[in-house]
Design a protein around this motif. Sequence first.
Motif, PDB file in Angstrom:
ATOM      1  N   TYR A  24      -6.604  91.226  40.381  1.00 39.64           N
ATOM      2  CA  TYR A  24      -6.230  90.919  41.760  1.00 39.64           C
ATOM      3  C   TYR A  24      -5.203  89.800  41.708  1.00 39.64           C
ATOM      4  O   TYR A  24      -5.087  89.078  40.732  1.00 39.64           O
ATOM      5  CB  TYR A  24      -7.422  90.418  42.572  1.00 39.64           C
ATOM      6  CG  TYR A  24      -8.536  91.413  42.775  1.00 39.64           C
ATOM      7  CD1 TYR A  24      -9.538  91.552  41.824  1.00 39.64           C
ATOM      8  CD2 TYR A  24      -8.595  92.195  43.912  1.00 39.64           C
ATOM      9  CE1 TYR A  24     -10.569  92.452  42.005  1.00 39.64           C
ATOM     10  CE2 TYR A  24      -9.626  93.108  44.114  1.00 39.64           C
ATOM     11  CZ  TYR A  24     -10.613  93.224  43.149  1.00 39.64           C
ATOM     12  OH  TYR A  24     -11.629  94.116  43.338  1.00 39.64           O
ATOM     13  N   GLN A  59      -3.469  86.598  44.401  1.00 37.24           N
ATOM     14  CA  GLN A  59      -3.545  85.918  45.665  1.00 37.24           C
ATOM     15  C   GLN A  59      -2.277  85.108  45.864  1.00 37.24           C
ATOM     16  O   GLN A  59      -2.036  84.134  45.139  1.00 37.24           O
ATOM     17  CB  GLN A  59      -4.767  85.007  45.744  1.00 37.24           C
ATOM     18  CG  GLN A  59      -4.955  84.367  47.114  1.00 37.24           C
ATOM     19  CD  GLN A  59      -6.142  83.444  47.187  1.00 37.24           C
ATOM     20  OE1 GLN A  59      -6.577  82.880  46.190  1.00 37.24           O
ATOM     21  NE2 GLN A  59      -6.679  83.263  48.382  1.00 37.24           N
ATOM     22  N   SER A  69      -2.187  81.179  50.566  1.00 40.28           N
ATOM     23  CA  SER A  69      -2.712  81.266  51.933  1.00 40.28           C
ATOM     24  C   SER A  69      -2.914  82.704  52.415  1.00 40.28           C
ATOM     25  O   SER A  69      -2.891  82.961  53.622  1.00 40.28           O
ATOM     26  CB  SER A  69      -1.810  80.510  52.922  1.00 40.28           C
ATOM     27  OG  SER A  69      -1.869  79.128  52.659  1.00 40.28           O
ATOM     28  N   GLN A  70      -3.100  83.612  51.477  1.00 36.23           N
ATOM     29  CA  GLN A  70      -3.419  84.984  51.847  1.00 36.23           C
ATOM     30  C   GLN A  70      -4.713  85.411  51.164  1.00 36.23           C
ATOM     31  O   GLN A  70      -5.202  84.742  50.250  1.00 36.23           O
ATOM     32  CB  GLN A  70      -2.283  85.939  51.455  1.00 36.23           C
ATOM     33  CG  GLN A  70      -0.971  85.676  52.194  1.00 36.23           C
ATOM     34  CD  GLN A  70       0.096  86.696  51.833  1.00 36.23           C
ATOM     35  OE1 GLN A  70      -0.206  87.795  51.361  1.00 36.23           O
ATOM     36  NE2 GLN A  70       1.344  86.339  52.048  1.00 36.23           N
ATOM     37  N   GLY A  71      -5.264  86.534  51.588  1.00 28.48           N
ATOM     38  CA  GLY A  71      -6.435  87.085  50.921  1.00 28.48           C
ATOM     39  C   GLY A  71      -6.057  87.739  49.610  1.00 28.48           C
ATOM     40  O   GLY A  71      -4.890  88.062  49.373  1.00 28.48           O
ATOM     41  N   PRO A  72      -7.020  87.935  48.721  1.00 28.04           N
ATOM     42  CA  PRO A  72      -6.730  88.598  47.445  1.00 28.04           C
ATOM     43  C   PRO A  72      -6.225  90.016  47.658  1.00 28.04           C
ATOM     44  O   PRO A  72      -6.654  90.715  48.583  1.00 28.04           O
ATOM     45  CB  PRO A  72      -8.094  88.608  46.736  1.00 28.04           C
ATOM     46  CG  PRO A  72      -8.870  87.530  47.382  1.00 28.04           C
ATOM     47  CD  PRO A  72      -8.417  87.509  48.814  1.00 28.04           C
ATOM     48  N   TYR A  91      -5.878  87.047  39.054  1.00 25.90           N
ATOM     49  CA  TYR A  91      -7.263  86.985  38.609  1.00 25.90           C
ATOM     50  C   TYR A  91      -7.622  88.238  37.808  1.00 25.90           C
ATOM     51  O   TYR A  91      -7.455  89.360  38.295  1.00 25.90           O
ATOM     52  CB  TYR A  91      -8.218  86.880  39.794  1.00 25.90           C
ATOM     53  CG  TYR A  91      -8.041  85.652  40.638  1.00 25.90           C
ATOM     54  CD1 TYR A  91      -7.309  85.701  41.821  1.00 25.90           C
ATOM     55  CD2 TYR A  91      -8.627  84.451  40.269  1.00 25.90           C
ATOM     56  CE1 TYR A  91      -7.151  84.573  42.617  1.00 25.90           C
ATOM     57  CE2 TYR A  91      -8.478  83.312  41.060  1.00 25.90           C
ATOM     58  CZ  TYR A  91      -7.732  83.384  42.226  1.00 25.90           C
ATOM     59  OH  TYR A  91      -7.589  82.273  43.003  1.00 25.90           O
ATOM     60  N   PHE A  94     -14.757  85.491  41.220  1.00 27.14           N
ATOM     61  CA  PHE A  94     -13.450  85.031  40.767  1.00 27.14           C
ATOM     62  C   PHE A  94     -13.567  83.851  39.808  1.00 27.14           C
ATOM     63  O   PHE A  94     -14.358  82.940  40.019  1.00 27.14           O
ATOM     64  CB  PHE A  94     -12.590  84.608  41.963  1.00 27.14           C
ATOM     65  CG  PHE A  94     -12.173  85.743  42.841  1.00 27.14           C
ATOM     66  CD1 PHE A  94     -12.984  86.178  43.877  1.00 27.14           C
ATOM     67  CD2 PHE A  94     -10.966  86.395  42.628  1.00 27.14           C
ATOM     68  CE1 PHE A  94     -12.611  87.230  44.679  1.00 27.14           C
ATOM     69  CE2 PHE A  94     -10.578  87.451  43.429  1.00 27.14           C
ATOM     70  CZ  PHE A  94     -11.405  87.871  44.461  1.00 27.14           C
ATOM     71  N   PRO A 135     -10.860  81.033  37.522  1.00 25.12           N
ATOM     72  CA  PRO A 135      -9.727  80.187  37.913  1.00 25.12           C
ATOM     73  C   PRO A 135      -8.403  80.952  38.029  1.00 25.12           C
ATOM     74  O   PRO A 135      -7.522  80.547  38.778  1.00 25.12           O
ATOM     75  CB  PRO A 135      -9.637  79.153  36.794  1.00 25.12           C
ATOM     76  CG  PRO A 135     -10.929  79.242  36.077  1.00 25.12           C
ATOM     77  CD  PRO A 135     -11.438  80.631  36.253  1.00 25.12           C
TER      78      PRO A 135
END
Lengths: 112, 119
Positions: free
Chosen positions: A36, A38, A41-44, A87, A102, A104
């Motif tokens: 994934y 990110q 400031s957005q969703g994954p 991620y 998740f 780091p």
Amino acid sequence: DAKTTQPTSMDCAEGRAANLPCNHSTISGNEYVYWYRQIHSQGPQYIIHGLKNNETNEMASLIITEDRKSSTLILPHATLRDTAVYYCIVRVAFTSYDKVIFGPGTSLSVIP
Amino acid sequence: GAVVSQHPSRVICKSGTSVKIECRSLDFQATTMFWYRQFPKQSLMLMATSNEGSKATYEQGVEKDKFLINHASLTLSTLTVTSAHPEDSSFYICSARDQGGTSGRYEQYFGPGTRLTVT
């Protein structure tokens, strides 16, 4: 779930391929490798996943080693919009008890 | 593709008040929804898992009386931060898992997040 190890950060020149490594040496036979990302400031956002074989979609390619202990996400032609935290997650997907945990991640900076 | 929405996208509230965040699965039914919290420069941390019609399961260290989760339907889950304080300021992200359908896949889809600022 098995844990993964990723570099904290990486840089990539715009237009070049970005190769993001991930170690998952304790992966189980029924666990998938998921990636994934990110953007700030957005969703994954889902990128790609695989079990054993290499996978490719419109966003990226996923190369999984034969022993499945590591994998590499490849963004073939990185753009500035690919700057994000990536991620690598190992999970027993496609089950009713699975959940995404998740770590780091790797902060990828695409440089002009 | 499956879409998860959150409302509001950002909210500012005063210390001591409560704020509710909605999470909706727009084109699929979600028996299970997840709530995550993300502090600046940190990764997403799973707060709780909610199943439609039953009580949520909270991760260790998450106060269930402070973060009230309601999953009343297959398309809606709400997170209420009660008596919010500045330390609750964070980015809250929900995720919804589809029911598998004919493909048997239980994929997890993420919302865009809600930025909460408590003053």
